[in-house]
Scaffold this active site. Sequence first.
Site, mmCIF file in Angstrom:
data_model
loop_
_atom_site.group_PDB
_atom_site.id
_atom_site.type_symbol
_atom_site.label_atom_id
_atom_site.label_comp_id
_atom_site.label_asym_id
_atom_site.label_seq_id
_atom_site.Cartn_x
_atom_site.Cartn_y
_atom_site.Cartn_z
ATOM 1 N N ASP A 104 26.077 20.214 71.733
ATOM 2 C CA ASP A 104 27.311 20.121 70.963
ATOM 3 C C ASP A 104 28.483 20.302 71.943
ATOM 4 O O ASP A 104 28.899 19.351 72.584
ATOM 5 C CB ASP A 104 27.223 21.225 69.896
ATOM 6 C CG ASP A 104 28.354 21.234 68.903
ATOM 7 O OD1 ASP A 104 28.803 20.156 68.510
ATOM 8 O OD2 ASP A 104 28.787 22.331 68.504
ATOM 9 N N THR A 105 28.974 21.515 72.142
ATOM 10 C CA THR A 105 30.033 21.727 73.141
ATOM 11 C C THR A 105 29.470 21.618 74.564
ATOM 12 O O THR A 105 30.219 21.429 75.512
ATOM 13 C CB THR A 105 30.673 23.122 72.992
ATOM 14 O OG1 THR A 105 29.683 24.110 73.295
ATOM 15 C CG2 THR A 105 31.213 23.337 71.587
#
Length: 179
Positions: A104-105
């Site tokens: 994700d990040t």
Amino acid sequence: MVKNRQNVKVLLSEKVISNRVKELARQIEADCGNVELIVIGLLKGACYFFADLTRKLDLNVQIEFIKASSYGSGQVSSGTVAITQDMSCSISGKNVLIVEDIVDTGQTLKAVLNHLWSFSPASIRTCTLVDKPSRRKVSVDVDYIGFTIEDNFVVGYGMDLDGMYRDLPYIGIYSKLNN
Ligand code: IMP
Ligand code: MG
């Protein structure tokens, strides 16, 4: 569809996932040749993907798990990643494959990579079933990606919301019900 959940809309079915896992296994085999691999799964999210992928890999592998935690509760990462359970063997001079559920990040995978490189492995490859590139905050190389998805919060096939929905055999988009 088994295990229907009112607030989860199927995005990737069991069949679609299993076909893709087989393709990823063939790709990894082709790249790794006769190399022995230590395959490290990230708990808990990668549990089913890890189990399916390693059983499809026709290579000599050793399996290990580590646990990294970045999320507090809900859908937002805390940004601070802690390794809360480490592997039980030495990876010095070995070839490692990290298996993750979703990037994700990128902060979790980056922290895990930094952690593992500190033990001087010969190589580290990275594999994630799901990638959400639009959410990336830190740059991280992912060698094998199952599916690239839009910015949606997904659950199932190991992925959770506050500990729930991991057991769904498919991956679905979670949305809060309005009542
Ligand atoms: P990152 O550090 O932001 O890349 O987040 C990685 C970790 O957050 C993953 O290993 C998951 O455990 C969790 N995560 C990120 N996005 C989702 C999602 O859409 N559903 C469930 N878990 C997620
Ligand atoms: Mg995870």
